[in-house]
Design a protein around this motif. Structure first.
Motif, short mmCIF file in Angstrom:
data_model
loop_
_atom_site.label_atom_id
_atom_site.label_comp_id
_atom_site.label_asym_id
_atom_site.label_seq_id
_atom_site.Cartn_x
_atom_site.Cartn_y
_atom_site.Cartn_z
N ALA A 157 -10.15 -64.53 23.58
CA ALA A 157 -9.34 -63.45 23.02
C ALA A 157 -8.39 -62.81 24.01
N GLY A 158 -8.63 -62.95 25.30
CA GLY A 158 -7.79 -62.24 26.26
C GLY A 158 -7.89 -60.74 26.01
N VAL A 187 -13.68 -59.60 17.92
CA VAL A 187 -13.94 -60.76 18.77
C VAL A 187 -15.30 -60.62 19.43
N ALA A 188 -15.87 -61.72 19.82
CA ALA A 188 -17.15 -61.71 20.52
C ALA A 188 -16.95 -61.19 21.94
N PRO A 189 -17.94 -60.52 22.50
CA PRO A 189 -17.79 -59.99 23.86
C PRO A 189 -17.79 -61.11 24.89
N VAL A 212 -4.92 -69.66 13.48
CA VAL A 212 -5.78 -68.65 14.10
C VAL A 212 -4.90 -67.50 14.55
N VAL A 213 -5.30 -66.28 14.22
CA VAL A 213 -4.54 -65.08 14.59
C VAL A 213 -5.45 -64.14 15.39
N LEU A 214 -5.02 -63.79 16.59
CA LEU A 214 -5.69 -62.77 17.39
C LEU A 214 -4.81 -61.52 17.38
N SER A 215 -5.42 -60.38 17.17
CA SER A 215 -4.63 -59.15 17.03
C SER A 215 -5.34 -57.99 17.72
N ASP A 216 -4.58 -56.90 17.93
CA ASP A 216 -5.14 -55.70 18.56
C ASP A 216 -5.79 -54.78 17.55
#
Length: 259
Positions: A157-158, A187-189, A212-216
């Motif tokens: 995840a950054g 997200v997972a730790p 896949v979408v990673l978001s804040d």
């Protein structure tokens, strides 16, 4: 012309997909070229790490878990993809693919090794099972999948805090993959690679775009679905030509060609 073999050719060599003549030529080149030999070693090491981190028993268990979730939900499965409990042959290893998450139209790709976005975010699509050889799906290059083959999705995840996945088929039908409803999941730790629970087998024919979408911030699945439908319409109904979704966050897209 480059003096080195492409990463794609080296990965095909590692996967056993080259003809005997071509494989011999590439192996001979790698034996005399330290850069290509190092790249090939990196590909082998990445596969070994994957086998250690995600054995096939765990892959299959994840698929079974996805099936149980669908059964517990007591609703008919989507027309285009189903979870499956078919065993994965140990000889057909899943291949690692790491792809930079695209936060903008500017793309940075290393010739060897992991592709990373600022902040260390990455996503992976891995394919296993079926009767064909192991191979990778490269974003921007459609990958054919055979009946019975399954997909796993992973991410680092950054700096992002939420993750979601969905797919779009050739007629524009959008299916949330993770989570199946609600909003994108936390997200997972930890900074290691994490795998979305379960796995997917895409049925039917034609192209299937996996995103896949990673978001804040958490994104409702309805928002992602509508954004995917708009992108499909803007591509004139060609799932292979879809642009990034108009949603905040970093995205990775793959196009799979179903039989």
């Amino acid at each position: 012309m480059s003096a080195h073999e492409s990463e794609w050719t080296l990965r095909r060599l590692s996967a056993g997909e080259l003809t005997a003549t071509e494989a011999a030529r590439v192996q001979a080149h790698a034996a005399s070229c330290e850069a290509c030999a190092q790249a090939l070693r990196g590909i082998h090491e990445a596969q070994a790490r994957f086998e250690a981190d995600v054995p096939f028993e765990r892959f299959e268990a994840g698929v079974e878990q996805a099936l149980r979730r669908r059964q517990d939900a007591a609703r008919p499965p989507p027309r285009r993809w189903v979870a499956t409990t078919v065993a994965i042959a140990a000889s057909l290893l899943v291949v690692v693919l790491v792809r930079p998450l695209l936060g903008s139209s500017a793309e940075s790709r290393d010739t060897v090794g992991l592709n990373r976005l600022k902040g260390g975010a990455t996503a992976e699509l891995r394919i296993g099972g079926g009767l064909g050889p192991q191979r990778e799906a490269i974003p921007g290059r459609p990958e054919a999948i055979d009946p019975g083959e399954r997909v796993m999705l992973g991410y680092k995840a950054g700096a992002h805090r939420y993750v979601a996945a969905l797919s779009v088929d050739a007629i524009g039908e959008v299916t949330p993959l993770h989570p199946e409803d609600g909003a994108s999941a936390p997200v997972a730790p930890g900074s290691r690679l994490h795998w979305l629970p379960g796995g997917w087998e895409f049925t039917g024919s034609g192209a299937e775009r996996v995103i896949v979408v990673l978001s804040d911030e958490p994104l409702p699945q309805e928002t992602l679905v509508e954004a995917a439908r708009r992108a499909f319409a803007q591509a004139d109904g060609d799932v292979g030509r879809m642009a990034e979704l108009e949603v905040p966050g970093a995205q990775t897209h793959w196009v799979l060609r179903k039989p």
